[in-house]
Design a protein around this motif. Structure first.
Motif, PDB file in Angstrom:
ATOM      1  N   TRP A 547       0.837  -1.203   0.000  1.00 33.99           N
ATOM      2  CA  TRP A 547       0.000   0.000   0.000  1.00 33.99           C
ATOM      3  C   TRP A 547       0.869   1.248   0.000  1.00 33.99           C
ATOM      4  CZ3 TRP A 547      -4.502  -1.044  -1.579  1.00 33.99           C
ATOM      5  CH2 TRP A 547      -5.199  -2.176  -1.166  1.00 33.99           C
ATOM      6  N   GLU A 548       1.999   1.177   0.709  1.00 33.61           N
ATOM      7  CA  GLU A 548       2.849   2.369   0.813  1.00 33.61           C
ATOM      8  C   GLU A 548       3.430   2.751  -0.549  1.00 33.61           C
ATOM      9  OE1 GLU A 548       6.117   3.896   3.921  1.00 33.61           O
ATOM     10  OE2 GLU A 548       6.790   2.176   2.738  1.00 33.61           O
ATOM     11  N   GLU A 549       3.967   1.765  -1.279  1.00 33.20           N
ATOM     12  CA  GLU A 549       4.555   2.106  -2.568  1.00 33.20           C
ATOM     13  C   GLU A 549       3.495   2.583  -3.549  1.00 33.20           C
ATOM     14  OE1 GLU A 549       7.303   0.509  -6.248  1.00 33.20           O
ATOM     15  OE2 GLU A 549       7.112  -0.740  -4.462  1.00 33.20           O
ATOM     16  N   LYS A 550       2.325   1.947  -3.520  1.00 26.84           N
ATOM     17  CA  LYS A 550       1.253   2.416  -4.389  1.00 26.84           C
ATOM     18  C   LYS A 550       0.883   3.856  -4.062  1.00 26.84           C
ATOM     19  CE  LYS A 550      -1.493  -1.505  -5.662  1.00 26.84           C
ATOM     20  NZ  LYS A 550      -2.676  -2.316  -5.329  1.00 26.84           N
ATOM     21  N   ALA A 551       0.816   4.160  -2.782  1.00 24.55           N
ATOM     22  CA  ALA A 551       0.480   5.522  -2.358  1.00 24.55           C
ATOM     23  C   ALA A 551       1.561   6.503  -2.806  1.00 24.55           C
ATOM     24  CB  ALA A 551       0.304   5.574  -0.849  1.00 24.55           C
ATOM     25  N   MET A 552       2.830   6.087  -2.754  1.00 24.03           N
ATOM     26  CA  MET A 552       3.920   6.968  -3.180  1.00 24.03           C
ATOM     27  C   MET A 552       3.857   7.228  -4.679  1.00 24.03           C
ATOM     28  SD  MET A 552       7.286   6.057  -0.841  1.00 24.03           S
ATOM     29  CE  MET A 552       7.327   4.298  -1.115  1.00 24.03           C
ATOM     30  N   PHE A 559       2.377  15.776  -7.081  1.00 27.03           N
ATOM     31  CA  PHE A 559       3.413  16.257  -6.149  1.00 27.03           C
ATOM     32  C   PHE A 559       3.188  17.702  -5.732  1.00 27.03           C
ATOM     33  CE2 PHE A 559       4.953  17.185 -10.407  1.00 27.03           C
ATOM     34  CZ  PHE A 559       5.429  18.485 -10.298  1.00 27.03           C
ATOM     35  N   THR A 560       2.344  18.438  -6.455  1.00 25.85           N
ATOM     36  CA  THR A 560       2.111  19.842  -6.101  1.00 25.85           C
ATOM     37  C   THR A 560       1.166  19.992  -4.905  1.00 25.85           C
ATOM     38  OG1 THR A 560       0.266  19.992  -7.660  1.00 25.85           O
ATOM     39  CG2 THR A 560       2.445  20.603  -8.473  1.00 25.85           C
ATOM     40  N   TYR A 561       0.467  18.932  -4.550  1.00 31.17           N
ATOM     41  CA  TYR A 561      -0.500  19.026  -3.465  1.00 31.17           C
ATOM     42  C   TYR A 561       0.212  18.919  -2.112  1.00 31.17           C
ATOM     43  CZ  TYR A 561      -4.228  18.292  -6.907  1.00 31.17           C
ATOM     44  OH  TYR A 561      -5.082  18.406  -7.967  1.00 31.17           O
ATOM     45  N   PRO A 562      -0.005  19.880  -1.228  1.00 35.75           N
ATOM     46  CA  PRO A 562       0.684  19.858   0.082  1.00 35.75           C
ATOM     47  C   PRO A 562       0.440  18.572   0.854  1.00 35.75           C
ATOM     48  CG  PRO A 562      -0.379  21.975  -0.277  1.00 35.75           C
ATOM     49  CD  PRO A 562      -0.831  21.088  -1.391  1.00 35.75           C
ATOM     50  N   LEU A 567       4.695  11.854   1.441  1.00 35.70           N
ATOM     51  CA  LEU A 567       4.855  10.664   0.612  1.00 35.70           C
ATOM     52  C   LEU A 567       5.851  10.902  -0.525  1.00 35.70           C
ATOM     53  CD1 LEU A 567       1.187   9.337   0.346  1.00 35.70           C
ATOM     54  CD2 LEU A 567       3.147   8.050   1.216  1.00 35.70           C
ATOM     55  N   VAL A 568       5.787  12.086  -1.131  1.00 35.39           N
ATOM     56  CA  VAL A 568       6.716  12.402  -2.217  1.00 35.39           C
ATOM     57  C   VAL A 568       8.137  12.476  -1.682  1.00 35.39           C
ATOM     58  CG1 VAL A 568       7.359  14.139  -3.937  1.00 35.39           C
ATOM     59  CG2 VAL A 568       4.944  13.588  -3.566  1.00 35.39           C
ATOM     60  N   TYR A 569       8.295  13.115  -0.542  1.00 27.93           N
ATOM     61  CA  TYR A 569       9.626  13.225   0.076  1.00 27.93           C
ATOM     62  C   TYR A 569      10.193  11.833   0.352  1.00 27.93           C
ATOM     63  CZ  TYR A 569      13.305  14.705   3.305  1.00 27.93           C
ATOM     64  OH  TYR A 569      14.517  14.916   3.918  1.00 27.93           O
ATOM     65  N   LYS A 570       9.366  10.968   0.921  1.00 29.54           N
ATOM     66  CA  LYS A 570       9.810   9.617   1.246  1.00 29.54           C
ATOM     67  C   LYS A 570      10.163   8.836  -0.012  1.00 29.54           C
ATOM     68  CE  LYS A 570       8.571   5.727   4.215  1.00 29.54           C
ATOM     69  NZ  LYS A 570       7.572   5.195   5.173  1.00 29.54           N
ATOM     70  N   ALA A 571       9.372   9.000  -1.064  1.00 26.58           N
ATOM     71  CA  ALA A 571       9.636   8.292  -2.316  1.00 26.58           C
ATOM     72  C   ALA A 571      10.959   8.739  -2.934  1.00 26.58           C
ATOM     73  CB  ALA A 571       8.489   8.532  -3.295  1.00 26.58           C
ATOM     74  N   LEU A 572      11.201  10.041  -2.944  1.00 24.65           N
ATOM     75  CA  LEU A 572      12.440  10.560  -3.517  1.00 24.65           C
ATOM     76  C   LEU A 572      13.651  10.103  -2.726  1.00 24.65           C
ATOM     77  CD1 LEU A 572      11.274  14.182  -4.446  1.00 24.65           C
ATOM     78  CD2 LEU A 572      11.579  12.221  -5.986  1.00 24.65           C
ATOM     79  N   LYS A 573      13.540  10.085  -1.398  1.00 21.49           N
ATOM     80  CA  LYS A 573      14.635   9.609  -0.558  1.00 21.49           C
ATOM     81  C   LYS A 573      14.898   8.121  -0.811  1.00 21.49           C
ATOM     82  CE  LYS A 573      16.296  11.397   2.813  1.00 21.49           C
ATOM     83  NZ  LYS A 573      17.591  12.077   3.064  1.00 21.49           N
ATOM     84  N   ILE A 589       9.799  19.077  -5.089  1.00 19.29           N
ATOM     85  CA  ILE A 589       9.363  19.659  -3.825  1.00 19.29           C
ATOM     86  C   ILE A 589      10.528  20.401  -3.184  1.00 19.29           C
ATOM     87  CG2 ILE A 589       7.547  17.974  -3.350  1.00 19.29           C
ATOM     88  CD1 ILE A 589       9.525  16.491  -1.530  1.00 19.29           C
ATOM     89  N   SER A 590      10.202  21.294  -2.267  1.00 12.54           N
ATOM     90  CA  SER A 590      11.229  22.039  -1.559  1.00 12.54           C
ATOM     91  C   SER A 590      11.655  21.270  -0.312  1.00 12.54           C
ATOM     92  CB  SER A 590      10.696  23.423  -1.169  1.00 12.54           C
ATOM     93  OG  SER A 590       9.638  23.267  -0.241  1.00 12.54           O
ATOM     94  N   TYR A 591      12.681  21.799   0.372  1.00 14.25           N
ATOM     95  CA  TYR A 591      13.104  21.175   1.630  1.00 14.25           C
ATOM     96  C   TYR A 591      12.077  21.398   2.726  1.00 14.25           C
ATOM     97  CZ  TYR A 591      17.751  20.223  -0.220  1.00 14.25           C
ATOM     98  OH  TYR A 591      18.792  19.736  -0.953  1.00 14.25           O
ATOM     99  N   ARG A 592      11.302  22.434   2.559  1.00 12.40           N
ATOM    100  CA  ARG A 592      10.359  22.812   3.610  1.00 12.40           C
ATOM    101  C   ARG A 592       8.946  22.449   3.185  1.00 12.40           C
ATOM    102  NH1 ARG A 592      10.082  28.830   6.385  1.00 12.40           N
ATOM    103  NH2 ARG A 592       8.603  28.311   8.038  1.00 12.40           N
ATOM    104  N   ARG A 593       8.223  21.773   4.069  1.00 18.33           N
ATOM    105  CA  ARG A 593       6.859  21.355   3.771  1.00 18.33           C
ATOM    106  C   ARG A 593       5.950  22.569   3.634  1.00 18.33           C
ATOM    107  NH1 ARG A 593       1.883  19.242   5.296  1.00 18.33           N
ATOM    108  NH2 ARG A 593       1.574  17.038   4.855  1.00 18.33           N
ATOM    109  N   PRO A 594       5.245  22.720   2.475  1.00 13.07           N
ATOM    110  CA  PRO A 594       4.367  23.892   2.315  1.00 13.07           C
ATOM    111  C   PRO A 594       3.148  23.796   3.218  1.00 13.07           C
ATOM    112  CG  PRO A 594       4.072  22.377   0.494  1.00 13.07           C
ATOM    113  CD  PRO A 594       5.210  21.833   1.307  1.00 13.07           C
TER     114      PRO A 594
END
Length: 633
Positions: A547-552, A559-562, A567-573, A589-594
């Motif tokens: 479920w986690e990978e599907k969600a990512m 990715f534009t949605y706050p 999830l996007v951050y975790k996927a990129l890492k 995405i930025s380093y800071r969560r919008p």
């Protein structure tokens, strides 16, 4: 012509003490040719057989199934226009709260797997009467199949339901042949010769030419065996080229006869000339499913498009059946006389709107090739690309009095369109048949994923987008493309999902809705999902299962949605793509969560639409945004 009876009182009012067939349906009763129940019962009526409709009976009350008494010839059972499990559950297996095929969209009017539930009730109440099952749920489950909701291989629905006969595919000719056989005095167990049917037997002594599939126990025990069996089934879906298939069970065999022959043009015309009321029964308040189809016209059936995630070929076949121009124009005229018609034909099409003939002339005599697809991986040299007939139909319909606009909403194959050297259809598509946005289905952008999908590479899609932009500029139109995209399809890993996200970043587009791959019976992609193997090559395929990978993967497409930031951050890492985190022009995405307060979901949707217009060359983005805002008010 009145609706067919839906209660015993209506049956008696129409002069019947006993009907030939009772059609038990998981949907509410809608007498429109987009609904299988309407087509089958009207065809039977045209051939002199009487029918009553038992729509969405309460399966807890025997009296509902008893109300019409015992039919003369038998019961017909269908789950409805859509597989009940897809209708009831999201891809996350969460119960949906809306059923478009029930009155006022109320959920819960049918059980899970109604084909099985209804049939077992009828066999208990009427043990000596034939029960015949059909519809999409039965058609796609005619042999053993992976069931996503059970996460297991289930038996043929013929075995689980204990029905006497299963009818699959497009069933007009099949049902008439079955009805004639029963009326002649044949027992249901003797109906073993009819195309488009599956039947069960304990002996194969009367069969001589067939393919013996692995047994249910074998495909259940071994995924590799399952994939091989599925591939054999997939190669035998053409009415002319297919062999009879036999699947052993413990002490039984399920026999799948050859598919029904595609309807001739005369037969298609006959089906759509029948006296449908074109709406839902007056006992209902409102059936939401009527909205999209009430003013739409079916012009063709079948699809040679090769999409691995689509079950249309397993149900309707690859050879195209079409209607005559005269038949379609006559239906359009009838639509214009409806009291609530506003001047707009919502669609003239089918599974693929611009497939208006067979893929090649050879298919008329020899059927579709077993070992070769028509469009994938490259268009076949024998394929005939011709939009002239479809274009002639569209012109004739839009010239009718009272018609303001004729839209094409059922989708076009842009790869087929791009093979047409004559731009006449492309020109008129842009000028007359788009309601502001054209929906097409590139599905993904990664080459490996597209190969598993059976879709063309991204380069062709980009050429189509550019040509669409040029056509809009040529004709001074303000229209844009809405691409359908899919996450977590077999073959798509995080790297592929990130590639798609980067493409969306490049074109300034965030999809409003994301289609997560949904494993349903009858598709090569579902076979890949379950087995981890490509049934064509038997090579391993990557499958996102957690479920986690599907969600990512889903979040990366938005990715534009706050709310998707974590999830996007975790996927990129996880994928080692920290280079896409930051303030650079290519970063997702930025380093800071919008803050969600500063960038709302609603704002994101507004931005999407503006950027879509930019994508096809619109020069007046500010004015377009104002128009949209005013329309929302």
């Amino acid at each position: 012509m009145a609706f067919l009876p839906t209660t015993r009182e209506e049956m008696l009012e129409q002069g019947y003490e006993q009907v030939d067939f009772v059609y038990v349906n998981g949907d509410a009763y809608v007498d429109h040719p987009s609904f299988g129940c309407a087509i089958i019962t009207r065809v039977l009526q045209a051939y002199g057989y009487s029918c009553a409709i038992l729509a969405q009976p309460d399966w807890h009350k025997d009296e509902e199934f008893l109300q019409f008494g015992e039919p003369r010839l038998g019961f017909l059972v269908s789950a409805g226009n859509i597989d009940s499990m897809v209708n009831h559950y999201s891809v996350n297996k969460r119960r949906r709260d809306h059923d478009s095929y029930s009155d006022d969209g109320v959920m819960g009017k049918r059980p899970d797997r109604p084909t099985i539930v209804y049939t077992q009730i009828l066999k208990r109440l009427f043990p000596h009467k034939p029960v015949l099952i059909g519809g999409i749920e039965a058609s796609l489950r005619r042999l053993s199949h992976y069931d996503y909701w059970d996460d297991a291989v289930r038996r043929s629905i013929l075995m689980d339901s204990q029905a006497d006969l299963l009818m699959y595919g497009m069933g007009e000719n099949t049902i008439v042949e079955v009805a004639d056989a029963l009326a002649s005095g044949l027992a249901a167990k003797d109906l073993c010769y009819i195309r488009g049917t599956c039947w069960k037997t304990k002996s194969l002594e009367y069969l001589s030419d067939y393919i013996l599939l692995p047994s249910y126990e074998e495909v259940k025990a071994d995924k590799r065996t399952y994939a091989k069996s599925f591939h054999i089934q997939h190669e035998n879906i053409d009415a002319i080229a297919a062999s009879v298939l036999v699947e052993p069970y413990d002490g039984w065999y399920v026999v799948q006869n050859q598919p029904p022959l595609p309807l001739t043009q005369e037969e298609m015309d006959f089906t759509y000339s029948l006296p449908y009321e074109r709406t839902f029964h007056p006992k209902y308040h409102y059936i939401p499913a009527i909205e999209e189809v009430q003013f739409s016209i079916v012009s063709n059936r079948g699809c040679f498009g090769s999409c691995a995630f689509c079950a249309i070929t397993h149900h309707q076949g690859r050879v195209i059946s079409t209607r005559s121009k005269e038949s379609i124009v006559e239906e359009a005229k009838r639509i214009t006389e409806m009291p609530n018609f506003k001047g707009y034909i919502h669609d003239v099409g089918g599974p693929t709107a611009n497939f208006s003939r067979e893929a090649c002339d050879k298919q008329r005599e020899f059927g579709a090739c077993k070992k070769r697809e028509c469009l994938f991986p490259k268009p076949c040299g024998n394929m005939v690309v011709d939009h002239s007939r479809y274009l002639d139909i569209l012109r004739s319909v839009r010239e009718l009095p009272k018609i303001k606009k004729v839209f094409i909403r059922s989708g076009i194959r842009y790869d087929y369109l791009m093979q047409d050297k004559n731009d006449e259809f492309f020109d008129e598509l842009v000028k007359y048949h788009i309601s502001g946005q054209l929906k097409v289905a590139p599905e993904h952008i990664n080459a490996a994923v597209l190969d598993k999908m059976g879709k063309p590479r991204k380069e062709l899609y980009l050429k189509f987008v550019e040509k669409f932009k040029e056509k809009n500029e040529q004709f001074h139109m303000d229209q844009y493309i809405v691409p359908y995209l899919m996450s977590s399809h077999p073959g798509s890993d995080l790297q592929a999902a990130i590639e798609l996200a980067c493409y969306l970043k490049k074109i300034h587009y965030t999809p409003k809705q994301v289609q997560d791959f949904y494993p349903t019976p009858g598709t090569p992609a579902t076979c890949m999902y379950y087995t981890g193997l490509d049934p064509k090559t038997m090579r391993p395929v990557y499958v996102a299962k957690t479920w986690e990978e599907k969600a990512m993967q889903r979040a990366l497409m938005q990715f534009t949605y706050p709310q998707n930031y974590d999830l996007v951050y975790k996927a990129l890492k996880k994928a080692g793509r920290e280079d896409l985190i930051g303030n650079g022009p290519k970063c997702l995405i930025s380093y800071r969560r919008p803050s969600a307060n500063n960038f709302s979901h609603k704002q994101a949707k507004g931005k999407d639409k503006t950027m879509n217009k930019k994508n096809v060359g619109t020069k007046k983005r500010t004015n377009a945004h104002k128009r949209e805002r005013n329309a929302q008010r």
